[in-house]
Design a protein around this motif. Structure first.
Motif, PDB file in Angstrom:
ATOM      1  N   VAL A  67       0.830  -1.196   0.000  1.00 32.65           N
ATOM      2  CA  VAL A  67       0.000   0.000   0.000  1.00 32.65           C
ATOM      3  C   VAL A  67       0.870   1.253   0.000  1.00 32.65           C
ATOM      4  O   VAL A  67       0.460   2.308  -0.507  1.00 32.65           O
ATOM      5  N   GLY A  68       2.085   1.149   0.540  1.00 30.41           N
ATOM      6  CA  GLY A  68       2.984   2.295   0.549  1.00 30.41           C
ATOM      7  C   GLY A  68       3.372   2.746  -0.842  1.00 30.41           C
ATOM      8  O   GLY A  68       3.523   3.949  -1.106  1.00 30.41           O
ATOM      9  N   ILE A  69       3.550   1.791  -1.744  1.00 33.92           N
ATOM     10  CA  ILE A  69       3.897   2.135  -3.129  1.00 33.92           C
ATOM     11  C   ILE A  69       2.716   2.811  -3.808  1.00 33.92           C
ATOM     12  O   ILE A  69       2.889   3.787  -4.559  1.00 33.92           O
ATOM     13  N   LEU A  70       1.514   2.325  -3.549  1.00 33.95           N
ATOM     14  CA  LEU A  70       0.324   2.969  -4.113  1.00 33.95           C
ATOM     15  C   LEU A  70       0.199   4.403  -3.600  1.00 33.95           C
ATOM     16  O   LEU A  70      -0.111   5.323  -4.364  1.00 33.95           O
ATOM     17  N   TRP A  71       0.448   4.585  -2.312  1.00 36.54           N
ATOM     18  CA  TRP A  71       0.386   5.921  -1.724  1.00 36.54           C
ATOM     19  C   TRP A  71       1.457   6.837  -2.315  1.00 36.54           C
ATOM     20  O   TRP A  71       1.181   8.005  -2.635  1.00 36.54           O
ATOM     21  N   ALA A  72       2.662   6.325  -2.500  1.00 36.62           N
ATOM     22  CA  ALA A  72       3.748   7.136  -3.051  1.00 36.62           C
ATOM     23  C   ALA A  72       3.451   7.549  -4.493  1.00 36.62           C
ATOM     24  O   ALA A  72       3.713   8.692  -4.881  1.00 36.62           O
ATOM     25  N   ALA A  73       2.899   6.644  -5.276  1.00 34.48           N
ATOM     26  CA  ALA A  73       2.560   6.972  -6.663  1.00 34.48           C
ATOM     27  C   ALA A  73       1.487   8.045  -6.718  1.00 34.48           C
ATOM     28  O   ALA A  73       1.532   8.962  -7.552  1.00 34.48           O
ATOM     29  N   ARG A  74       0.534   7.965  -5.819  1.00 37.49           N
ATOM     30  CA  ARG A  74      -0.532   8.974  -5.767  1.00 37.49           C
ATOM     31  C   ARG A  74       0.020  10.310  -5.286  1.00 37.49           C
ATOM     32  O   ARG A  74      -0.326  11.371  -5.825  1.00 37.49           O
ATOM     33  N   THR A  75       0.902  10.266  -4.287  1.00 36.78           N
ATOM     34  CA  THR A  75       1.428  11.486  -3.683  1.00 36.78           C
ATOM     35  C   THR A  75       2.401  12.208  -4.597  1.00 36.78           C
ATOM     36  O   THR A  75       2.355  13.440  -4.732  1.00 36.78           O
ATOM     37  N   LEU A  76       3.303  11.449  -5.237  1.00 38.16           N
ATOM     38  CA  LEU A  76       4.367  12.059  -6.031  1.00 38.16           C
ATOM     39  C   LEU A  76       4.020  12.216  -7.507  1.00 38.16           C
ATOM     40  O   LEU A  76       4.483  13.154  -8.151  1.00 38.16           O
ATOM     41  N   LEU A  77       3.223  11.290  -8.038  1.00 31.77           N
ATOM     42  CA  LEU A  77       2.954  11.292  -9.477  1.00 31.77           C
ATOM     43  C   LEU A  77       1.512  11.628  -9.817  1.00 31.77           C
ATOM     44  O   LEU A  77       1.192  11.855 -10.987  1.00 31.77           O
ATOM     45  N   GLY A  78       0.658  11.639  -8.810  1.00 29.79           N
ATOM     46  CA  GLY A  78      -0.760  11.864  -9.081  1.00 29.79           C
ATOM     47  C   GLY A  78      -1.402  10.711  -9.817  1.00 29.79           C
ATOM     48  O   GLY A  78      -2.408  10.888 -10.515  1.00 29.79           O
ATOM     49  N   VAL A  79      -0.823   9.512  -9.663  1.00 30.16           N
ATOM     50  CA  VAL A  79      -1.307   8.326 -10.370  1.00 30.16           C
ATOM     51  C   VAL A  79      -1.992   7.393  -9.379  1.00 30.16           C
ATOM     52  O   VAL A  79      -1.413   7.025  -8.355  1.00 30.16           O
ATOM     53  N   GLU A  80      -3.205   6.992  -9.688  1.00 30.26           N
ATOM     54  CA  GLU A  80      -3.931   6.029  -8.879  1.00 30.26           C
ATOM     55  C   GLU A  80      -3.694   4.636  -9.457  1.00 30.26           C
ATOM     56  O   GLU A  80      -4.300   4.249 -10.449  1.00 30.26           O
ATOM     57  N   LEU A  81      -2.783   3.899  -8.860  1.00 28.67           N
ATOM     58  CA  LEU A  81      -2.528   2.542  -9.333  1.00 28.67           C
ATOM     59  C   LEU A  81      -3.718   1.650  -8.986  1.00 28.67           C
ATOM     60  O   LEU A  81      -4.346   1.812  -7.936  1.00 28.67           O
ATOM     61  N   PRO A  82      -4.060   0.714  -9.862  1.00 30.50           N
ATOM     62  CA  PRO A  82      -5.293  -0.063  -9.671  1.00 30.50           C
ATOM     63  C   PRO A  82      -5.284  -0.977  -8.462  1.00 30.50           C
ATOM     64  O   PRO A  82      -6.314  -1.135  -7.798  1.00 30.50           O
ATOM     65  N   GLU A  83      -4.146  -1.595  -8.145  1.00 31.23           N
ATOM     66  CA  GLU A  83      -4.105  -2.526  -7.024  1.00 31.23           C
ATOM     67  C   GLU A  83      -2.670  -2.941  -6.749  1.00 31.23           C
ATOM     68  O   GLU A  83      -1.766  -2.706  -7.558  1.00 31.23           O
ATOM     69  N   ARG A  84      -2.479  -3.584  -5.599  1.00 35.86           N
ATOM     70  CA  ARG A  84      -1.180  -4.170  -5.293  1.00 35.86           C
ATOM     71  C   ARG A  84      -1.010  -5.476  -6.079  1.00 35.86           C
ATOM     72  O   ARG A  84      -1.981  -6.212  -6.271  1.00 35.86           O
ATOM     73  N   VAL A  85       0.211  -5.745  -6.485  1.00 34.70           N
ATOM     74  CA  VAL A  85       0.540  -7.043  -7.092  1.00 34.70           C
ATOM     75  C   VAL A  85       1.709  -7.587  -6.294  1.00 34.70           C
ATOM     76  O   VAL A  85       2.874  -7.325  -6.594  1.00 34.70           O
ATOM     77  N   THR A  86       1.391  -8.326  -5.241  1.00 39.44           N
ATOM     78  CA  THR A  86       2.397  -8.795  -4.306  1.00 39.44           C
ATOM     79  C   THR A  86       3.013 -10.114  -4.771  1.00 39.44           C
ATOM     80  O   THR A  86       2.465 -10.800  -5.648  1.00 39.44           O
ATOM     81  N   GLY A  87       4.117 -10.473  -4.132  1.00 35.95           N
ATOM     82  CA  GLY A  87       4.792 -11.711  -4.504  1.00 35.95           C
ATOM     83  C   GLY A  87       3.933 -12.938  -4.298  1.00 35.95           C
ATOM     84  O   GLY A  87       3.829 -13.800  -5.188  1.00 35.95           O
ATOM     85  N   VAL A  88       3.273 -13.036  -3.150  1.00 39.92           N
ATOM     86  CA  VAL A  88       2.463 -14.222  -2.884  1.00 39.92           C
ATOM     87  C   VAL A  88       1.219 -14.252  -3.763  1.00 39.92           C
ATOM     88  O   VAL A  88       0.836 -15.315  -4.291  1.00 39.92           O
ATOM     89  N   ASP A  89       0.586 -13.093  -3.975  1.00 39.35           N
ATOM     90  CA  ASP A  89      -0.607 -13.062  -4.826  1.00 39.35           C
ATOM     91  C   ASP A  89      -0.256 -13.379  -6.275  1.00 39.35           C
ATOM     92  O   ASP A  89      -1.004 -14.093  -6.965  1.00 39.35           O
TER      93      ASP A  89
END
Length: 238
Positions: A67-89
């Protein structure tokens, strides 16, 4: 999809479906493609680790893990990433999407990879090899993986997994190599994932750190990530 640049690191703005499509294309090509699931901890380490930075920059696919990467992309780039893609998922999705996938499991304590192999087989994969992560000599391990010729190499080697895969990419003989962190422990039943509600809310990392004393040493990197993002925000740089 245009690759993003976040904190000096590449990031592919993919959801799970798009990640699977990319991997499908990788499986059709006779060379090794590295997949990095980028989380805040890796992002912080890469700021001072040149080998890790190079491994991420040269990876064929970099997914947003956490979720931190999603937050950083929104905060710094103004990009809303669709979802997390984790290693286990991603691992579970690959086994479901590509039945019969030839898989090599590398990592964990002695015996963990073998127990994880049983679960991979149950989920439809074909395990062609397994090796623990407590090795010193890398050459024989690389040779064993190459001899097995897997479609998918799952490497749960902790902090060294991305650099290991990058360093040996020309000689691994796998079509796709993914650093999956503690995924092998999950598959082996050594570790449990937090409840589904925590995963959906993006609080998986918080519960893991809070409930496992061994992970407390990692907490400072999470706060360092927050400070890094806020510093970049103030400077106006992504």
């Amino acid at each position: 999809m245009e690759r993003l640049s976040l904190l000096g690191l590449p990031l592919d703005p993919v959801d799970m479906r798009q990640a699977l499509e990319r991997v499908r294309d990788f499986l059709a090509e006779p060379r090794t493609h590295q997949v990095v699931t980028l989380n805040p901890e890796i992002a912080v380490r890469a700021q001072k680790d040149g080998a890790l930075l190079q491994a991420i920059r040269e990876a064929e696919l970099v997914t947003p893990d956490g979720v931190g990467i999603l937050w950083a992309a929104r905060t710094l780039l103004g990009v809303e990433l669709p979802e997390r893609v984790t290693g286990v998922d991603l691992t579970l999705a690959l086994l479901e999407a590509f039945p019969g996938l030839r898989v090599y499991l590398l990592g964990g304590k002695p015996g963990v990879a073998e127990r994880a192999a049983q679960e991979v087989e149950r989920l439809g994969g074909k395990v062609v090899g397994a090796h623990h992560g407590y090795f010193q000599e890398e050459g024989p391990v690389v040779e064993a993986v190459a001899k097995a010729g897997p479609d998918l190499l799952l490497a749960g080697l902790g902090e060294r997994q991305e650099v290991f895969l990058h360093r040996h990419k020309p000689h691994l003989g796998a079509r796709v190599a993914v650093g999956v962190g503690g995924t092998l422990d999950v598959l082996a039943g050594e570790a449990r994932r937090p409840p589904l509600w925590a995963q959906r809310m993006g609080l998986e990392w918080l519960l893991r750190v809070g409930l496992d004393p061994k992970r407390w040493r990692r907490a400072p990197r999470l706060w360092a990530f927050v400070r890094l993002v806020l510093k970049e925000k103030r400077s106006g740089k992504p």
